[in-house]
Design a protein around this motif. Structure first.
Motif, PDB file in Angstrom:
ATOM      1  N   ILE A   1      -0.514 -24.893 -32.096  1.00  0.00           N
ATOM      2  CA  ILE A   1      -1.505 -25.932 -32.449  1.00  0.00           C
ATOM      3  C   ILE A   1      -0.904 -26.540 -33.862  1.00  0.00           C
ATOM      4  O   ILE A   1      -1.090 -27.680 -33.901  1.00  0.00           O
ATOM      5  CB  ILE A   1      -3.057 -25.073 -32.883  1.00  0.00           C
ATOM      6  N   ALA A   2      -0.529 -25.620 -34.735  1.00  0.00           N
ATOM      7  CA  ALA A   2      -0.083 -26.130 -36.074  1.00  0.00           C
ATOM      8  C   ALA A   2       0.991 -27.183 -35.808  1.00  0.00           C
ATOM      9  O   ALA A   2       1.151 -28.202 -36.363  1.00  0.00           O
ATOM     10  CB  ALA A   2       0.379 -24.971 -37.031  1.00  0.00           C
TER      11      ALA A   2
ATOM     12  N   ILE B   1      -3.341 -23.180 -40.977  1.00  0.00           N
ATOM     13  CA  ILE B   1      -4.053 -22.961 -39.527  1.00  0.00           C
ATOM     14  C   ILE B   1      -4.826 -21.836 -39.468  1.00  0.00           C
ATOM     15  O   ILE B   1      -5.888 -21.773 -38.744  1.00  0.00           O
ATOM     16  CB  ILE B   1      -2.895 -23.320 -38.728  1.00  0.00           C
ATOM     17  N   GLU B   2      -4.318 -20.787 -39.960  1.00  0.00           N
ATOM     18  CA  GLU B   2      -5.078 -19.540 -39.640  1.00  0.00           C
ATOM     19  C   GLU B   2      -6.339 -19.521 -40.390  1.00  0.00           C
ATOM     20  O   GLU B   2      -7.333 -18.945 -40.047  1.00  0.00           O
ATOM     21  CB  GLU B   2      -4.193 -18.283 -40.166  1.00  0.00           C
TER      22      GLU B   2
ATOM     23  N   ALA C   1      -1.835 -20.026 -32.740  1.00  0.00           N
ATOM     24  CA  ALA C   1      -1.995 -20.739 -33.975  1.00  0.00           C
ATOM     25  C   ALA C   1      -0.995 -21.660 -34.375  1.00  0.00           C
ATOM     26  O   ALA C   1      -0.843 -22.739 -34.453  1.00  0.00           O
ATOM     27  CB  ALA C   1      -2.594 -19.979 -35.051  1.00  0.00           C
ATOM     28  N   ARG C   2       0.455 -21.024 -34.066  1.00  0.00           N
ATOM     29  CA  ARG C   2       1.361 -21.833 -34.565  1.00  0.00           C
ATOM     30  C   ARG C   2       1.820 -23.002 -33.529  1.00  0.00           C
ATOM     31  O   ARG C   2       2.396 -24.045 -33.951  1.00  0.00           O
ATOM     32  CB  ARG C   2       2.921 -20.878 -34.742  1.00  0.00           C
TER      33      ARG C   2
ATOM     34  N   TYR D   1      -8.312 -30.843 -40.382  1.00  0.00           N
ATOM     35  CA  TYR D   1      -7.496 -30.244 -39.791  1.00  0.00           C
ATOM     36  C   TYR D   1      -8.267 -29.224 -38.707  1.00  0.00           C
ATOM     37  O   TYR D   1      -7.773 -29.085 -37.492  1.00  0.00           O
ATOM     38  CB  TYR D   1      -6.873 -28.667 -40.797  1.00  0.00           C
TER      39      TYR D   1
ATOM     40  N   ILE E   1      -0.578 -29.336 -38.665  1.00  0.00           N
ATOM     41  CA  ILE E   1      -1.265 -28.752 -39.624  1.00  0.00           C
ATOM     42  C   ILE E   1      -0.097 -27.785 -40.263  1.00  0.00           C
ATOM     43  O   ILE E   1       0.648 -26.747 -39.601  1.00  0.00           O
ATOM     44  CB  ILE E   1      -2.326 -27.932 -38.913  1.00  0.00           C
TER      45      ILE E   1
ATOM     46  N   GLN F   1      -0.146 -30.361 -34.055  1.00  0.00           N
ATOM     47  CA  GLN F   1      -1.209 -31.242 -34.850  1.00  0.00           C
ATOM     48  C   GLN F   1      -0.551 -31.498 -36.176  1.00  0.00           C
ATOM     49  O   GLN F   1      -1.341 -32.122 -36.853  1.00  0.00           O
ATOM     50  CB  GLN F   1      -2.517 -30.522 -34.877  1.00  0.00           C
TER      51      GLN F   1
ATOM     52  N   LEU G   1      -8.693 -21.747 -38.408  1.00  0.00           N
ATOM     53  CA  LEU G   1      -9.105 -21.033 -37.057  1.00  0.00           C
ATOM     54  C   LEU G   1      -9.990 -19.537 -37.297  1.00  0.00           C
ATOM     55  O   LEU G   1     -10.930 -19.512 -36.801  1.00  0.00           O
ATOM     56  CB  LEU G   1      -7.950 -20.623 -36.459  1.00  0.00           C
TER      57      LEU G   1
ATOM     58  N   ALA H   1      -7.460 -29.397 -34.672  1.00  0.00           N
ATOM     59  CA  ALA H   1      -7.125 -27.875 -34.169  1.00  0.00           C
ATOM     60  C   ALA H   1      -8.092 -27.481 -32.821  1.00  0.00           C
ATOM     61  O   ALA H   1      -7.652 -27.306 -31.918  1.00  0.00           O
ATOM     62  CB  ALA H   1      -7.407 -26.761 -35.067  1.00  0.00           C
TER      63      ALA H   1
END
Length: 151
Positions: free
Chosen positions: A32-33, A43-44, A29-30, A10, A38, A36, A47, A14
């Protein structure tokens, strides 16, 4: 032989997402999630670990998000793996005997040298792969996937 935890995978994806958009501003973040695939609950955490490891920065506010701290060519996969796993060192001693006789010291030394070599080879390979090289591979794969129309 190398066991790669899902959190490392992940983290690589990311950071690749951020590398693909390097210099364009922060990415949420959302986003990217979603791109990808994820899970949002991971994800948080990923990151945050990457931020603690000095790989990404976070920017607050409505237009905030995450950015790479360095250009993609300067971030190796080894750094990402180490950030997510901690500094991995090969184990040189077996723990416990589980009811068996202790192994002679020469057997331990023999395997220790082998695992050291495996570890060094892994580190060399991971260090030689940067986010920039992953971007190039990604772009090549995307071009292969794209339909070609000839007239």
């Amino acid at each position: 032989m190398l066991k790669v935890p899902l959190k490392v995978t992940y983290a690589i994806f990311a950071t690749l997402d951020l590398a693909l958009r390097y210099g364009e501003g922060p990415v949420q973040a959302r986003t990217i999630a979603r791109r990808q695939t994820i899970p949002p609950r991971f994800i948080e955490q990923v990151l945050h670990a990457l931020k603690q490891g000095g790989i990404v920065d976070s920017i607050r506010g409505p237009q905030g998000g995450y950015v790479l701290r360095q250009p993609p060519a300067e971030v190796s996969v080894a750094v990402i793996v180490e950030t997510m796993n901690g500094q991995a060192e090969p184990e040189t001693r077996e723990s416990g005997t589980n009811g068996r006789a202790l192994q002679p010291p020469h057997r331990e030394a023999l395997l220790s040298k082998l695992w050291d070599r495996v570890y060094q080879a892994e580190q060399e390979i991971l260090s030689s792969v940067t986010l920039q090289s992953l971007i190039e591979q990604y772009t090549e794969l995307e071009q292969q996937r794209a339909p070609m129309y000839h007239i």
